[in-house]
Design an enzyme around this catalytic site. Structure first.
Site, PDB file in Angstrom:
ATOM      1  N   HIS A  55       0.799  -1.224   0.000  1.00 60.89           N
ATOM      2  CA  HIS A  55       0.000   0.000   0.000  1.00 60.89           C
ATOM      3  C   HIS A  55       0.828   1.269   0.000  1.00 60.89           C
ATOM      4  O   HIS A  55       0.395   2.291  -0.503  1.00 60.89           O
ATOM      5  CB  HIS A  55      -1.024  -0.042   1.132  1.00 60.89           C
ATOM      6  CG  HIS A  55      -2.155  -0.953   0.794  1.00 60.89           C
ATOM      7  ND1 HIS A  55      -2.247  -2.226   1.299  1.00 60.89           N
ATOM      8  CD2 HIS A  55      -3.177  -0.815  -0.077  1.00 60.89           C
ATOM      9  CE1 HIS A  55      -3.310  -2.814   0.774  1.00 60.89           C
ATOM     10  NE2 HIS A  55      -3.883  -1.992  -0.056  1.00 60.89           N
ATOM     11  N   ARG A 103     -10.860   4.698  -2.252  1.00 61.22           N
ATOM     12  CA  ARG A 103     -10.485   3.879  -1.087  1.00 61.22           C
ATOM     13  C   ARG A 103     -10.827   4.663   0.186  1.00 61.22           C
ATOM     14  O   ARG A 103     -10.033   5.472   0.648  1.00 61.22           O
ATOM     15  CB  ARG A 103      -8.981   3.582  -1.113  1.00 61.22           C
ATOM     16  CG  ARG A 103      -8.520   2.632  -2.206  1.00 61.22           C
ATOM     17  CD  ARG A 103      -7.028   2.356  -2.062  1.00 61.22           C
ATOM     18  NE  ARG A 103      -6.592   1.205  -2.824  1.00 61.22           N
ATOM     19  CZ  ARG A 103      -5.990   1.275  -4.027  1.00 61.22           C
ATOM     20  NH1 ARG A 103      -5.765   2.442  -4.592  1.00 61.22           N
ATOM     21  NH2 ARG A 103      -5.613   0.169  -4.630  1.00 61.22           N
ATOM     22  N   ASN A 132      -4.771  -6.741  -7.454  1.00 64.15           N
ATOM     23  CA  ASN A 132      -3.657  -6.835  -6.490  1.00 64.15           C
ATOM     24  C   ASN A 132      -3.886  -7.998  -5.532  1.00 64.15           C
ATOM     25  O   ASN A 132      -3.009  -8.832  -5.316  1.00 64.15           O
ATOM     26  CB  ASN A 132      -3.532  -5.554  -5.655  1.00 64.15           C
ATOM     27  CG  ASN A 132      -3.430  -4.316  -6.508  1.00 64.15           C
ATOM     28  OD1 ASN A 132      -3.040  -4.397  -7.660  1.00 64.15           O
ATOM     29  ND2 ASN A 132      -3.779  -3.169  -5.946  1.00 64.15           N
ATOM     30  N   ASP A 133      -5.103  -8.027  -4.965  1.00 63.88           N
ATOM     31  CA  ASP A 133      -5.394  -9.109  -4.033  1.00 63.88           C
ATOM     32  C   ASP A 133      -5.730 -10.397  -4.771  1.00 63.88           C
ATOM     33  O   ASP A 133      -5.239 -11.465  -4.421  1.00 63.88           O
ATOM     34  CB  ASP A 133      -6.550  -8.717  -3.101  1.00 63.88           C
ATOM     35  CG  ASP A 133      -6.047  -7.916  -1.908  1.00 63.88           C
ATOM     36  OD1 ASP A 133      -5.040  -8.338  -1.316  1.00 63.88           O
ATOM     37  OD2 ASP A 133      -6.638  -6.874  -1.588  1.00 63.88           O
ATOM     38  N   CYS A 158      -9.606  -2.528 -11.191  1.00 61.74           N
ATOM     39  CA  CYS A 158      -9.065  -1.351 -10.510  1.00 61.74           C
ATOM     40  C   CYS A 158      -7.768  -1.653  -9.763  1.00 61.74           C
ATOM     41  O   CYS A 158      -7.323  -0.875  -8.937  1.00 61.74           O
ATOM     42  CB  CYS A 158     -10.095  -0.742  -9.565  1.00 61.74           C
ATOM     43  SG  CYS A 158     -10.613  -1.851  -8.249  1.00 61.74           S
ATOM     44  N   GLU A 217     -11.939  -9.942  -5.587  1.00 65.62           N
ATOM     45  CA  GLU A 217     -10.520 -10.039  -5.240  1.00 65.62           C
ATOM     46  C   GLU A 217     -10.202 -11.272  -4.402  1.00 65.62           C
ATOM     47  O   GLU A 217      -9.107 -11.408  -3.889  1.00 65.62           O
ATOM     48  CB  GLU A 217     -10.021  -8.754  -4.568  1.00 65.62           C
ATOM     49  CG  GLU A 217     -10.876  -8.235  -3.445  1.00 65.62           C
ATOM     50  CD  GLU A 217     -10.401  -6.890  -2.902  1.00 65.62           C
ATOM     51  OE1 GLU A 217      -9.321  -6.420  -3.269  1.00 65.62           O
ATOM     52  OE2 GLU A 217     -11.130  -6.322  -2.068  1.00 65.62           O
TER      53      GLU A 217
HETATM   54  C1  PEP Z   1      -6.848  -4.693  -5.209  1.00 61.67           C
HETATM   55  O1  PEP Z   1      -6.721  -5.572  -4.348  1.00 61.67           O
HETATM   56  O2  PEP Z   1      -6.514  -4.837  -6.393  1.00 61.67           O
HETATM   57  C2  PEP Z   1      -7.399  -3.381  -4.834  1.00 61.67           C
HETATM   58  C3  PEP Z   1      -7.690  -2.487  -5.752  1.00 61.67           C
HETATM   59  O3  PEP Z   1      -7.533  -3.134  -3.501  1.00 61.67           O
HETATM   60  P1  PEP Z   1      -6.341  -2.683  -2.548  1.00 61.67           P
HETATM   61  O4  PEP Z   1      -5.117  -2.523  -3.397  1.00 61.67           O
HETATM   62  O5  PEP Z   1      -6.759  -1.420  -1.893  1.00 61.67           O
HETATM   63  O6  PEP Z   1      -6.242  -3.831  -1.613  1.00 61.67           O
HETATM   64 MG    MG Z   2      -7.655  -5.310  -2.426  1.00 64.76          MG
END
Ligand code: PEP
Ligand code: MG
Length: 755
Positions: free
Chosen positions: A367, A474, A634-635, A682, A611
């Site tokens: 993050h 977010r 990402n997740d 996203c 996710e």
């Molecule tokens: C993701 O997991 O891709 C996402 C957009 O959420 P974050 O990166 O805030 O966990």
């Molecule tokens: Mg995420």
């Protein structure tokens, strides 16, 4: 029975006097060896210093033949002196000549001396020389005498460093920090930054070595260690947000070291020899560093980092230097250097003054990297050993595009980067020129480009970037930068500002996604002490277990959106039941609005992040119930590969441009198309032109990314034939390759796609 006269404290006092005299360095050294010999009741005292040829050169002596000075030289590892240097540890020998390592040098006349005690002269953990005393008799030097000689060696290290008596050795940390230095790290956030280095956790330079009141120094040291232990316990207890970037494992190592009685004992002993508390910390740290640096095992060398950090914390404790006092003096072109940090720590810095960020560790999808990208801060991670080479205030260039860092760059490098920065500025002009143009491919496919946001400061980016909406807001960022839980009013205010800014453009609010590496210091999330926080109690799981928090947030969203369009999205949903329960809370809040006769949003859409892989296999049942879905790559991909997005060892182990990922995503796209459900992606991959190209190729038509990525991605879209790419990609999904990045790059190259 011989022993030291008056002990080391008297000697240190005398050394201080000699150091203050206006003498040449050589004269000073000559006086010092006489003093040491007398104080230690030794017939010989000699100083060997590392010369430019990396030999230990006899540089001053009391007792050996004066003609040997600057004539006798030993290689590292040669003879007893060389042995002390090679192993960076003392030797204490009653019968030195019978030692197998003894190397006889006739020019010194040392054959008449039986016993020898020698210690390394260390500076920043590196051997810069050797200090030796010798006696004619078979003398057994005591442990206290070895300690005393080590303390004297530390003071001597300062004397020789100040006088520049030691040779230019490439490993010398002081020199390391003067020459230009280049590090190849990993790109975490694009951009070019030229500026000056600011250490996130600055080193404390100890200038006062010799104590005036030893009792007082002992007390200071004990109090500081006590306070240090307390602060580490606190960090572990509360999982302090400001340390969210550090692994628990590191904190636990800190705690173990801080509570190590041996460590404290060694430091107390060092104070008793006449050093200040600060100097004692450094002395013991020097020894530890010298010992651990020899270890081949990378795990042990990592622990050395931990130990260095800990000693630094202790020094800050002693000197009262706080991190807050440091960030107040940030230069206008600050480039922050840190081992690692959490997102909130980055948010603590004044964004106006921040140009770049360099992390020794970290991961591109952690993050802190996401926040850096959102702020347009050029960031390089995994910049190995940068902390060892950087000095605060150093000129530094961060190339967030290639992952390169230049410390103290030469004029040529500065000139070429200034040119590169100008080139980027011209590119930015080109992006600006197409800001008002739609993102349509050559064959007429419209691609919606949205931005990710999370703070009020992000809002102008929507307009500046020429994006068509906010694909991911977010909401947790507001919670993370606050020192207490944001009130209903604070939340309403922010959400209203977002909606006003967005105007007719859609804005998707994601409900609180905390847990994992996103901690809130003021919430007692004691249960979050988890082995696997990414797989733990986070996001929707917390919201459903503590529904008051989510209801509060939904109330704020509904209130802010009175009479407008509102889109709410839930994070980390793993099963349909979770979505239903969360949606039921929205319905309850709507009912509450109706009951009180309050205005409702004109349009309300409720969707979910995709996710967690399990949800992908429930799409046929889920999709009829949701208004939209958004892939959090990402997740989703960290779970798909079972590869922690925040762990540098594995975060980039698998390529997202692989047949596995592309066919998995294509399955999602096709299922959503069949149900007519709007789909966005996203995660961070949508912000990289080549990745975004692949996403378009597999059928995605809406992507949300950091604002800085909109220009480059739009350029890519406008130069792409989507149908041709889709046909080309048909040949990729079933390949056994671990990555198809090269094939996609070749397609882009051959077809003139702007990547
Ligand atoms: C993701 O997991 O891709 C996402 C957009 O959420 P974050 O990166 O805030 O966990
Ligand atoms: Mg995420």
């Amino acid at each position: 029975m011989p022993g030291s006269v008056g002990g080391p404290r008297i000697l240190l006092r005398r050394l201080r006097e000699v150091m203050a005299e206006p003498e040449s360095a050589q004269k000073r050294l000559d006086k010092i060896v006489v003093l040491i010999a007398a104080n230690m009741v030794a017939e010989v005292c000699s100083v060997y210093l590392m010369n430019e040829a990396r030999e230990l050169e006899l540089s001053a002596t009391e007792g050996l033949k004066p003609s040997a000075v600057h004539a006798t030289r030993l290689r590292v590892g040669e003879g007893l002196v060389g042995d002390i240097a090679a192993h960076a540890r003392p030797l204490n020998l009653a019968d030195a000549q019978s030692h197998p390592g003894f190397a006889y040098r006739p020019e010194t006349g040392e054959e008449i001396y039986k016993s020898l005690m020698g210690v390394p002269i260390l500076r920043s953990g590196k051997v810069v020389g050797v200090l030796v005393v010798q006696n004619r008799t078979k003398r057994h030097y005591t442990e206290e005498e070895v300690e005393a000689l080590q303390t004297v060696a530390m003071v001597l290290a300062e004397v020789v460093a100040v006088a520049e008596l030691i040779g230019d050795e490439p490993g010398d940390p002081d020199l390391k920090r003067q020459r230009p230095f280049h590090i190849q790290g990993t790109s975490f956030a694009e951009g070019i930054a030229l500026g000056h280095a600011v250490l996130h956790e600055p080193r404390v330079h100890v200038t006062k070595l010799i104590a005036e009141d030893t009792e007082l120094e002992l007390k200071r040291l004990e109090q500081a260690v006590y306070a240090l232990r307390g602060s580490i316990d606190d960090m572990l207890e509360t999982e302090d947000l400001s340390h969210a970037g550090e692994h628990r494992e590191v904190l636990q190592a800190y705690r173990m070291f801080a509570n190590d009685r041996g460590w404290l004992q060694r430091m107390l002993e060092a104070v008793k020899t006449g050093l200040t508390a600060e100097a004692a910390v450094e002395r013991v740290q020097n020894d530890t560093r010298a010992r651990l640096q020899r270890a081949a095992d990378p795990y042990i060398r990592d622990r050395l980092h931990d130990f260095d950090d800990l000693a630094n914390r202790l020094l800050r404790q002693l000197t009262g230097v706080t991190l807050a006092s440091l960030s107040a003096n940030l230069p206008n072109d600050a480039i922050i250097i840190a081992r690692n940090m959490g997102p909130a720590e980055l948010l603590d810095y004044d964004k106006e003054r921040l140009r770049g960020l360099v992390l020794e560790e970290g991961a591109p999808n952690a993050h802190v990297s996401i926040v850096a990208r959102a702020f347009g801060i050029a960031t390089v991670g995994r910049a190995e050993d940068i902390l060892e080479h950087v000095e605060p205030g150093d000129a530094i260039i961060v190339d967030g595009d290639t992952g390169e860092v230049y410390l103290r760059p030469s004029q040529e490098v500065i000139a070429s980067y200034s040119e590169k920065a100008r080139f980027r500025a011209r590119k930015q002009e080109q992006y600006k020129a197409i800001r008002g143009e739609p993102a349509i491919t050559l064959d007429g496919e419209k691609i919606d480009l949205y931005v990710n946001a999370g703070l009020q400061v992000d809002l102008p980016h929507l307009e500046e970037a020429g994006a068509e909406g906010i694909g991911l807001f977010r909401t947790e960022l507001q919670f993370m930068i606050a020192s207490t839980l944001p009130s209903l009013r604070d939340q309403i205010e922010l959400y209203k500002a977002v909606l006003v800014h967005a105007g007719d453009k859609p804005a998707v609010f994601r409900t609180l996604d905390i847990g994992g590496d996103k901690m809130l210091p003021y919430m007692n999330l004691a249960a979050l002490k988890e082995e696997n926080p990414a797989l733990g109690w986070r996001a929707i799981r917390i919201s459903l277990d503590r529904p008051a928090l989510l209801r509060h947030q939904i109330r704020a969203l509904l209130t802010a959106a009175a009479g407008r369009s509102l889109r709410i999205m839930f994070p980390m949903v793993a099963e349909i039941a979770e979505f239903r329960r969360a949606k039921a809370l929205v319905d309850k809040e709507i009912a509450r609005l109706e009951k009180f006769g309050k205005e409702k949003p004109a349009v309300l859409e409720v969707g979910t992040m995709l996710e967690v892989p399990s949800l992908v296999w429930q799409l046929d049942t889920l999709l009829p119930e949701v208004d939209f879905v958004s892939i959090g790559s990402n997740d989703l991909l960290q779970f798909l590969f079972a590869s922690d997005r925040g762990n540098p060892r594995v975060a980039t182990r698998y390529d997202f441009l692989s047949p596995a990922v592309l066919s998995f995503l294509r399955h999602i796209v096709k299922t959503c198309q069949a149900h007519g459900t709007p789909l966005t992606l996203c995660g961070e991959m949508s912000g990289r032109p080549l990745e975004a190209m692949a996403l378009v190729g597999l059928g995605l038509r809406r992507v949300s990314m950091s604002p800085a990525a909109i220009g480059p991605v739009k350029m890519m879209v406008r130069s792409l034939d989507a149908a041709k790419l889709a046909a080309f990609m048909e040949g990729l999904y079933a390949l056994p390759d671990r990555s198809v990045r090269e094939q996609l790059a070749a397609f882009a190259e051959e077809n003139g796609v702007a990547i």
